[in-house]
Scaffold this active site. Structure first.
Site, PDB file in Angstrom:
ATOM      1  N   GLU A  45       0.885  -1.173   0.000  1.00 31.45           N
ATOM      2  CA  GLU A  45       0.000   0.000   0.000  1.00 31.45           C
ATOM      3  C   GLU A  45       0.921   1.221   0.000  1.00 31.45           C
ATOM      4  O   GLU A  45       1.512   1.560   1.034  1.00 31.45           O
ATOM      5  CB  GLU A  45      -0.887   0.004   1.251  1.00 31.45           C
ATOM      6  CG  GLU A  45      -1.865  -1.154   1.325  1.00 31.45           C
ATOM      7  CD  GLU A  45      -3.007  -1.033   0.335  1.00 31.45           C
ATOM      8  OE1 GLU A  45      -3.222   0.062  -0.209  1.00 31.45           O
ATOM      9  OE2 GLU A  45      -3.681  -2.051   0.090  1.00 31.45           O
ATOM     10  N   CYS A  68      -2.727   8.990   2.621  1.00 27.92           N
ATOM     11  CA  CYS A  68      -2.331   8.515   1.283  1.00 27.92           C
ATOM     12  C   CYS A  68      -3.413   8.803   0.260  1.00 27.92           C
ATOM     13  O   CYS A  68      -3.137   8.945  -0.914  1.00 27.92           O
ATOM     14  CB  CYS A  68      -2.032   7.028   1.333  1.00 27.92           C
ATOM     15  SG  CYS A  68      -3.386   6.097   2.050  1.00 27.92           S
TER      16      CYS A  68
HETATM   17  P1  NAD Z   1       7.880   5.625   4.920  1.00 28.29           P
HETATM   18  O1  NAD Z   1       7.939   4.868   3.637  1.00 28.29           O
HETATM   19  O2  NAD Z   1       8.952   6.590   5.210  1.00 28.29           O
HETATM   20  O3  NAD Z   1       7.871   4.596   6.150  1.00 28.29           O
HETATM   21  C1  NAD Z   1       6.967   3.514   6.199  1.00 28.29           C
HETATM   22  C2  NAD Z   1       7.562   2.438   7.093  1.00 28.29           C
HETATM   23  O4  NAD Z   1       8.768   1.965   6.514  1.00 28.29           O
HETATM   24  C3  NAD Z   1       7.923   2.909   8.500  1.00 28.29           C
HETATM   25  O5  NAD Z   1       7.721   1.857   9.407  1.00 28.29           O
HETATM   26  C4  NAD Z   1       9.407   3.224   8.375  1.00 28.29           C
HETATM   27  O6  NAD Z   1      10.074   3.150   9.606  1.00 28.29           O
HETATM   28  C5  NAD Z   1       9.843   2.119   7.440  1.00 28.29           C
HETATM   29  N1  NAD Z   1      11.047   2.443   6.678  1.00 28.29           N
HETATM   30  C6  NAD Z   1      11.531   3.669   6.337  1.00 28.29           C
HETATM   31  N2  NAD Z   1      12.661   3.530   5.624  1.00 28.29           N
HETATM   32  C7  NAD Z   1      12.879   2.204   5.491  1.00 28.29           C
HETATM   33  C8  NAD Z   1      13.879   1.434   4.850  1.00 28.29           C
HETATM   34  N3  NAD Z   1      14.879   1.993   4.179  1.00 28.29           N
HETATM   35  N4  NAD Z   1      13.793   0.095   4.923  1.00 28.29           N
HETATM   36  C9  NAD Z   1      12.767  -0.502   5.579  1.00 28.29           C
HETATM   37  N5  NAD Z   1      11.792   0.180   6.208  1.00 28.29           N
HETATM   38  C10 NAD Z   1      11.845   1.515   6.158  1.00 28.29           C
HETATM   39  O7  NAD Z   1       6.432   6.296   4.972  1.00 28.29           O
HETATM   40  P2  NAD Z   1       5.819   7.259   6.101  1.00 28.29           P
HETATM   41  O8  NAD Z   1       6.436   8.606   5.983  1.00 28.29           O
HETATM   42  O9  NAD Z   1       5.808   6.591   7.428  1.00 28.29           O
HETATM   43  O10 NAD Z   1       4.304   7.314   5.605  1.00 28.29           O
HETATM   44  C11 NAD Z   1       3.882   8.131   4.580  1.00 28.29           C
HETATM   45  C12 NAD Z   1       3.762   7.389   3.270  1.00 28.29           C
HETATM   46  O11 NAD Z   1       2.929   6.252   3.438  1.00 28.29           O
HETATM   47  C13 NAD Z   1       3.094   8.229   2.204  1.00 28.29           C
HETATM   48  O12 NAD Z   1       3.750   8.036   0.971  1.00 28.29           O
HETATM   49  C14 NAD Z   1       1.679   7.676   2.164  1.00 28.29           C
HETATM   50  O13 NAD Z   1       1.003   7.876   0.949  1.00 28.29           O
HETATM   51  C15 NAD Z   1       1.932   6.242   2.432  1.00 28.29           C
HETATM   52  N6  NAD Z   1       0.713   5.596   2.923  1.00 28.29           N
HETATM   53  C16 NAD Z   1       0.053   4.755   2.096  1.00 28.29           C
HETATM   54  C17 NAD Z   1      -1.137   4.178   2.511  1.00 28.29           C
HETATM   55  C18 NAD Z   1      -1.903   3.255   1.616  1.00 28.29           C
HETATM   56  O14 NAD Z   1      -2.807   2.592   2.113  1.00 28.29           O
HETATM   57  N7  NAD Z   1      -1.603   3.169   0.335  1.00 28.29           N
HETATM   58  C19 NAD Z   1      -1.624   4.447   3.795  1.00 28.29           C
HETATM   59  C20 NAD Z   1      -0.912   5.311   4.628  1.00 28.29           C
HETATM   60  C21 NAD Z   1       0.275   5.883   4.168  1.00 28.29           C
END
Ligand code: NAD
Length: 485
Positions: A258, A292
């Site tokens: 997602e 999102c």
């Molecule tokens: P992010 O991608 O920075 O982090 C998401 C998760 O991944 C967190 O647990 C983070 O700690 C982890 N993470 C970060 N870097 C990583 C790496 N290099 N390796 C492994 N894990 C890592 O996203 P965010 O800032 O927490 O959330 C915002 C994003 O999430 C936006 O792009 C939003 O659109 C998306 N989002 C999507 C949905 C959906 O249902 N499609 C829902 C909510 C949020």
């Protein structure tokens, strides 16, 4: 009612592995801050690679017993978790407000939404049906049964710390899978509180493990490459999602992704402007714009653009900004200073290339990371602001002259999560919905999330669906049995 956590005894400061609350293997911790004032909320154990292995081992050890529990018993545990989440609504909402900065109303909405996944999947747990058919050449029967896919690695973002966790834990447990959840490092406390809640609901040790860590990359890689891992369910940015897909490929994991969005909000000239602005405020401003499926670009018929823009700007400027523990506040702080800088840079670049700031709300002075609600008009179709996920209270408006042009503008993005269409002509809106590249469309409504509906995107917004019956299938795998009788 016994509280889920006690802020004075640091209940929520450890890893939850195999039913025990443990420090990180190296004793390390990281700070969780309140974005509204930068104050320290908690020092949480910083999970290591060793802890990641231990958590996946625990999930693997618990897997067979959990999978063989009758679906009805798994369902009852999920239903108890639903009841507990409703009972502890205010406690959880306060944690969400403190660590994510969202408004009290949004936090309450998240608890309702998040709890519903527990209830919905408690109902779905007993519906993992298979099939039986006669082979086309008549030589045998084809039986297919659905079995739990196995140990699942769940990685969630900061913006819905409760609902993104239950949207994964509930279908995984309903299907008979055990899990390790790695919450976002900005918001691990709600996930830890959910671990307490799942334990109280009767989840056996090892079925749900929660592993906060600031070493996200290392810990995620260790879990995904663990021989017992079979599934990745990730919610977060497209950038991180792509890198996890590459790692997951090395262990041939099933992946549900997602990812990010860039939702268009299309308003035709026959729309009711008042209704469209009302929907726009929900689609844009739920969760302070950090959703999102947030409306990221407003694509408005040129003939009504000035009326719509003025009304939207008035509604945005009237929002009450501040610390969300004040329950009258409608817009809290951004999650961190980087989010504020990114928004400021995007707005300044757009203005430099010809956009007009129609109205901005009041700027709230620090120490919190606030950004004023902002509406931009005269935005050119090739302005880069239309191509980044803003994730905050900024609404760029671009205009169109024909339905075809509106659809071309809406589809001019590699993302395809949600889209919104406003029109007084339902047939026109439905025709438009069919032509939009998005996994979810709201017609004449700005709120579309529903645990009973399949949530997910196309193109770079993801793979698979969460919620609905589809959400259960993501954690099940068919097994084919050829039979002669
Ligand atoms: P992010 O991608 O920075 O982090 C998401 C998760 O991944 C967190 O647990 C983070 O700690 C982890 N993470 C970060 N870097 C990583 C790496 N290099 N390796 C492994 N894990 C890592 O996203 P965010 O800032 O927490 O959330 C915002 C994003 O999430 C936006 O792009 C939003 O659109 C998306 N989002 C999507 C949905 C959906 O249902 N499609 C829902 C909510 C949020």
């Amino acid at each position: 009612m016994t509280p889920l956590y006690d802020r004075s005894d640091h209940t929520l400061s450890r890893l939850y592995v195999d039913g025990r609350w443990v420090p990180a293997a190296d004793g390390g911790t990281f700070d969780v801050l309140d974005p509204a004032d930068g104050s320290l909320l908690a020092r949480v154990a910083n999970g290591t690679v060793q802890d990641a292995h231990a958590a996946v081992d625990a999930a693997a050890a618990a897997a067979a017993a959990w999978a063989s529990l009758p679906p009805r018993e798994r369902a009852e545990i999920l239903m108890s978790a639903f009841a507990l989440m409703c009972e502890h609504r205010d406690e959880l909402a306060e944690l969400i407000v403190r660590e994510s900065g969202k408004s009290w109303a949004d936090a309450q909405g998240e608890i309702t939404y998040g709890a519903e996944f527990l209830r919905w999947f408690s109902e779905e747990a007993v519906r993992a049906d298979g099939g039986l058919m006669v082979a086309p050449d008549g030589d045998k029967k084809i039986i297919s049964i659905l079995q739990p896919i196995g140990v699942s690695i769940l990685i969630t973002p900061w913006n819905f710390p409760a609902a993104m966790a239950t949207r994964k834990i509930a279908p995984a447990l309903a299907a008979g899978c055990t899990v390790v959840l790695k919450p976002a490092s900005d918001t691990p406390l709600t996930a830890l509180a959910l671990a307490v809640l799942m334990e109280r609901a009767g989840t056996p040790a090892g079925v749900v493990n929660v592993l906060p860590s600031r070493r996200s990359g290392q810990v995620a890689e260790a879990m995904l490459l663990h021989p017992a891992a079979r599934k990745l369910s990730f919610t977060g940015s497209t950038e991180v999602g792509k890198s996890l897909l590459e790692i997951a490929a090395r262990n041939v994991l099933d992946c549900s992704m997602e990812l990010g969005g860039n939702a268009p909000f299309v308003v035709f000239e026959d729309a009711d402007i008042g209704t469209a602005v009302e929907g726009a405020m929900i689609a844009k401003m739920r969760n302070g714009g950090a959703s999102c499926i947030a409306a990221n670009r407003f694509i408005v018929a040129a003939s009504i653009a000035s009326k719509f823009s003025r009304a939207l700007a008035d509604a945005m400027a009237a929002l009450r900004v501040g610390h969300a523990l004040d329950r009258s506040v409608q817009l809290g702080p951004m999650i961190n200073a980087r989010a504020v800088e990114d928004l400021a840079t995007a707005v300044a670049a757009s203005v430099a290339s010809g956009s007009t700031v129609l109205a901005t709300g009041t700027r709230t002075e620090g120490p919190g990371t606030f950004f004023p609600p902002t509406v931009l008009t005269d935005v050119s179709p090739d302005d880069p602001i239309l191509h980044v996920e803003l994730f905050g209270p900024v609404a760029p408006i671009v205009t169109f002259e024909s339905d075809t042009q509106a659809i071309e503008l809406a589809n001019a993005t590699p993302f395809g999560l949600a889209a919104y269409v406003y029109s007084g002509d339902l047939a026109r809106a439905l025709r438009t919905a069919e032509r939009l590249d998005a996994g979810m469309i709201g017609i004449n409504r700005g709120f579309i999330s529903d645990p009973a509906a399949p949530f997910g995107g196309v193109k770079h917004s993801g793979l698979g669906r969460e919620g609905g019956h589809e959400g259960l299938l993501e954690f099940l795998e068919p097994k084919y049995i050829a039979v002669e009788w």
